[in-house]
Every structure is written in structure tokens, then in C-alpha cells.
Motif scaffolding. Structure first.
Motif, PDB file in Angstrom:
ATOM      1  N   SER A  49      46.017  50.739  50.533  1.00  0.00           N
ATOM      2  CA  SER A  49      45.789  50.833  49.090  1.00  0.00           C
ATOM      3  C   SER A  49      44.597  49.972  48.698  1.00  0.00           C
ATOM      4  CB  SER A  49      47.052  50.521  48.287  1.00  0.00           C
ATOM      5  OG  SER A  49      47.291  49.161  48.278  1.00  0.00           O
ATOM      6  N   ASN A  50      44.377  48.883  49.423  1.00  0.00           N
ATOM      7  CA  ASN A  50      43.189  48.073  49.137  1.00  0.00           C
ATOM      8  C   ASN A  50      41.900  48.822  49.503  1.00  0.00           C
ATOM      9  OD1 ASN A  50      42.093  45.660  48.130  1.00  0.00           O
ATOM     10  ND2 ASN A  50      41.510  45.123  50.210  1.00  0.00           N
ATOM     11  N   THR A  51      41.946  49.565  50.601  1.00  0.00           N
ATOM     12  CA  THR A  51      40.778  50.371  50.992  1.00  0.00           C
ATOM     13  C   THR A  51      40.467  51.376  49.878  1.00  0.00           C
ATOM     14  OG1 THR A  51      41.354  50.139  53.314  1.00  0.00           O
ATOM     15  CG2 THR A  51      39.860  51.942  52.766  1.00  0.00           C
ATOM     16  N   GLU A 102      35.138  45.508  56.604  1.00  0.00           N
ATOM     17  CA  GLU A 102      36.302  44.619  56.745  1.00  0.00           C
ATOM     18  C   GLU A 102      37.606  45.420  56.679  1.00  0.00           C
ATOM     19  OE1 GLU A 102      36.779  41.525  57.456  1.00  0.00           O
ATOM     20  OE2 GLU A 102      38.776  41.052  56.647  1.00  0.00           O
ATOM     21  N   GLN A 103      37.658  46.431  55.799  1.00  0.00           N
ATOM     22  CA  GLN A 103      38.891  47.222  55.682  1.00  0.00           C
ATOM     23  C   GLN A 103      39.172  48.025  56.951  1.00  0.00           C
ATOM     24  OE1 GLN A 103      40.172  45.328  53.074  1.00  0.00           O
ATOM     25  NE2 GLN A 103      41.479  47.103  53.263  1.00  0.00           N
ATOM     26  N   VAL A 104      38.119  48.446  57.645  1.00  0.00           N
ATOM     27  CA  VAL A 104      38.321  49.153  58.920  1.00  0.00           C
ATOM     28  C   VAL A 104      39.027  48.204  59.890  1.00  0.00           C
ATOM     29  CG1 VAL A 104      37.171  50.257  60.896  1.00  0.00           C
ATOM     30  CG2 VAL A 104      36.306  50.639  58.572  1.00  0.00           C
ATOM     31  N   GLU A 105      38.541  46.946  59.938  1.00  0.00           N
ATOM     32  CA  GLU A 105      39.148  45.930  60.812  1.00  0.00           C
ATOM     33  C   GLU A 105      40.587  45.636  60.411  1.00  0.00           C
ATOM     34  OE1 GLU A 105      37.667  44.469  63.473  1.00  0.00           O
ATOM     35  OE2 GLU A 105      36.087  45.925  63.070  1.00  0.00           O
ATOM     36  N   GLU A 106      40.814  45.490  59.118  1.00  0.00           N
ATOM     37  CA  GLU A 106      42.155  45.145  58.618  1.00  0.00           C
ATOM     38  C   GLU A 106      43.175  46.228  58.993  1.00  0.00           C
ATOM     39  OE1 GLU A 106      42.391  41.997  57.666  1.00  0.00           O
ATOM     40  OE2 GLU A 106      42.319  41.979  55.470  1.00  0.00           O
ATOM     41  N   GLU A 107      42.799  47.489  58.765  1.00  0.00           N
ATOM     42  CA  GLU A 107      43.738  48.573  59.085  1.00  0.00           C
ATOM     43  C   GLU A 107      43.949  48.679  60.597  1.00  0.00           C
ATOM     44  OE1 GLU A 107      43.215  52.341  57.123  1.00  0.00           O
ATOM     45  OE2 GLU A 107      42.633  51.396  55.236  1.00  0.00           O
ATOM     46  N   GLU A 161      42.488  34.659  54.332  1.00  0.00           N
ATOM     47  CA  GLU A 161      41.385  35.638  54.311  1.00  0.00           C
ATOM     48  C   GLU A 161      41.316  36.343  52.962  1.00  0.00           C
ATOM     49  OE1 GLU A 161      41.199  38.458  57.423  1.00  0.00           O
ATOM     50  OE2 GLU A 161      40.769  36.978  58.955  1.00  0.00           O
ATOM     51  N   GLU A 162      42.495  36.680  52.421  1.00  0.00           N
ATOM     52  CA  GLU A 162      42.514  37.395  51.139  1.00  0.00           C
ATOM     53  C   GLU A 162      41.969  36.516  50.016  1.00  0.00           C
ATOM     54  OE1 GLU A 162      42.741  40.396  51.249  1.00  0.00           O
ATOM     55  OE2 GLU A 162      43.888  40.815  53.057  1.00  0.00           O
ATOM     56  N   ARG A 163      42.291  35.238  50.077  1.00  0.00           N
ATOM     57  CA  ARG A 163      41.746  34.323  49.069  1.00  0.00           C
ATOM     58  C   ARG A 163      40.212  34.263  49.188  1.00  0.00           C
ATOM     59  NH1 ARG A 163      42.902  30.329  45.621  1.00  0.00           N
ATOM     60  NH2 ARG A 163      41.205  28.861  45.375  1.00  0.00           N
ATOM     61  N   PHE A 164      39.757  34.260  50.437  1.00  0.00           N
ATOM     62  CA  PHE A 164      38.313  34.269  50.692  1.00  0.00           C
ATOM     63  C   PHE A 164      37.675  35.533  50.080  1.00  0.00           C
ATOM     64  CE2 PHE A 164      34.703  35.563  53.294  1.00  0.00           C
ATOM     65  CZ  PHE A 164      33.920  34.421  53.266  1.00  0.00           C
ATOM     66  N   HIS A 165      38.350  36.683  50.250  1.00  0.00           N
ATOM     67  CA  HIS A 165      37.831  37.933  49.666  1.00  0.00           C
ATOM     68  C   HIS A 165      37.756  37.820  48.141  1.00  0.00           C
ATOM     69  CE1 HIS A 165      39.653  40.284  53.332  1.00  0.00           C
ATOM     70  NE2 HIS A 165      38.607  39.546  53.660  1.00  0.00           N
ATOM     71  N   ALA A 166      38.832  37.285  47.556  1.00  0.00           N
ATOM     72  CA  ALA A 166      38.868  37.142  46.089  1.00  0.00           C
ATOM     73  C   ALA A 166      37.690  36.293  45.616  1.00  0.00           C
ATOM     74  CB  ALA A 166      40.189  36.494  45.654  1.00  0.00           C
ATOM     75  N   TYR A 209      43.441  41.791  42.555  1.00  0.00           N
ATOM     76  CA  TYR A 209      44.162  42.458  43.644  1.00  0.00           C
ATOM     77  C   TYR A 209      44.070  41.647  44.934  1.00  0.00           C
ATOM     78  CZ  TYR A 209      46.406  46.203  46.183  1.00  0.00           C
ATOM     79  OH  TYR A 209      47.311  46.934  46.931  1.00  0.00           O
ATOM     80  N   GLU A 210      42.921  40.994  45.162  1.00  0.00           N
ATOM     81  CA  GLU A 210      42.783  40.155  46.370  1.00  0.00           C
ATOM     82  C   GLU A 210      43.710  38.927  46.268  1.00  0.00           C
ATOM     83  OE1 GLU A 210      41.172  41.086  49.040  1.00  0.00           O
ATOM     84  OE2 GLU A 210      39.731  42.560  48.348  1.00  0.00           O
ATOM     85  N   PHE A 211      43.838  38.369  45.065  1.00  0.00           N
ATOM     86  CA  PHE A 211      44.799  37.266  44.890  1.00  0.00           C
ATOM     87  C   PHE A 211      46.235  37.772  45.063  1.00  0.00           C
ATOM     88  CE2 PHE A 211      41.401  34.956  42.365  1.00  0.00           C
ATOM     89  CZ  PHE A 211      41.250  33.939  43.296  1.00  0.00           C
TER      90      PHE A 211
END
Ligand SMILES: [Fe+2]
Ligand SMILES: [Fe+2]
Length: 171
Positions: A96-98, A126-131, A49-54, A16-18
Motif C-alpha cells: 500500500s505504501n508503494t 526503495e519500495q522494490v527492496e522493501e517488498e 528506516e520508516e522514520r528516516f523516510h518520513a 504515512y511514513e510515521f
């Protein structure tokens, strides 16, 4: 140690992160096509950033001596109607990622898997920051409306964003 259930959920999350990386690259390409290079840069950094999360999840599974499996993701949305439309979709994507991350956290809590609970804390924050980031840009774009001069100012502001991998101390 990871249960089969957690291995499955975290593998799903890696993919999902990819997928998120590709969602944001498609948004970056859309912005570039609209000659908004700063907004395009914003989503390019978001994709990094998303690749980093993955990779963070990827390394965690390997550290826990379990197997990572990479899968194909569906094609991301490539076409949008406006910049506001792009950011609203980005916010929905983050929400949806959260939910996904909470699902893993719920499973880890149920199993009292403290290593995974601790590992997931970074992602929950991180999801709090993203949203919050997407919400604030939606508000800015709503204020901008049809004012193209204001949109170019925002574009200039977002051109300065760069990808800074978090240091090991807060990873
Ligand atoms: Fe992410
Ligand atoms: Fe994200």
C-alpha cells in the motif's frame, strides 16, 4: 516549487511514513512478547528506516519552501496470530505504501515537476527492496513451518540487522 496538490500528497506521505514507523514498532513489540528478540530487532530497525523516510519527505517539503503539517495517525495493529501473519501484514503494508508513492509520482509526472520526479526515484527503488525483503522472509517462514529450531536460527540471523542511514551520495 510545489503545487497545492503535491504539497497535500507529500504531507499525507510524511504522515504515512510515521504511521509505518508505528506499524513496525507494534510488530517489534509483538515479536519481543513472543521471546523472538532477533525478529523484534528486525522490526525495530524497519521502524527506524520508516522514520528516516518520513524525515526525508519532511526535509524535501521544507527545501521546496512549503509547509509541513503533522497529523495523528490511527492506532497500528498490535496483535498477530503467528510470525507468518506478521510478515504477510508487513508485505501488505509495503504494497500500500508503494501505491501511495506511485500516486505522488503520477501527480508529479502529470505536472512535469522534474525535481519531485527525481526526488521520488529513490523511494520507488526503495519500495522494490522493501517488498522483496518481506517476500523473501515470508518464503523462509513458510519453509520453517512448525520447526522451532529453524525459527530460532532465523531469529539469530535477524538479531544482527542494524540501521545504517544511507550516505548523502545515495540519498
Ligand atoms: Fe517507507
Ligand atoms: Fe517501508
Amino acid at each position: 516549487m510545489l503545487s497545492e496538490k503535491l504539497i497535500e500528497l507529500i504531507n499525507k506521505q510524511i504522515n504515512y511514513e510515521f504511521f509505518s514507523e508505528h506499524v513496525y514498532l507494534a510488530m517489534s513489540a509483538y515479536c519481543a512478547d513472543q521471546d523472538l528478540d532477533g525478529l523484534s530487532n528486525f522490526f525495530r530497525v524497519q521502524a527506524e528506516e520508516e522514520r528516516f523516510h518520513a524525515m526525508k519527505f519532511f526535509d524535501y517539503v521544507i527545501d521546496m519552501n512549503a509547509r509541513v503539517r503533522i497529523k495523528n495517525n490511527p492506532e497500528p495493529r498490535n496483535d498477530y496470530n503467528s510470525m507468518l501473519d506478521v510478515f504477510k501484514a508487513a508485505l501488505e503494508h509495503e504494497k500500500s505504501n508503494t501505491r501511495n508513492i506511485y500516486e505522488i509520482a503520477d501527480a508529479a509526472t502529470e505536472e512535469r515537476n522534474h525535481a519531485t520526479i527525481s526526488f521520488l526515484k529513490w523511494f520507488i527503488d526503495e519500495q522494490v527492496e522493501e517488498e522483496a525483503l518481506m517476500n523473501s522472509l515470508i518464503k523462509k517462514l513458510e519453509r520453517i513451518g512448525d520447526d522451532s529450531a529453524a525459527l530460532y536460527m532465523l531469529d539469530t540471523e535477524l538479531a544482527a540487522r542494524t540501521f545504517v542511514p544511507p550516505t548523502t551520495s545515495n540519498v
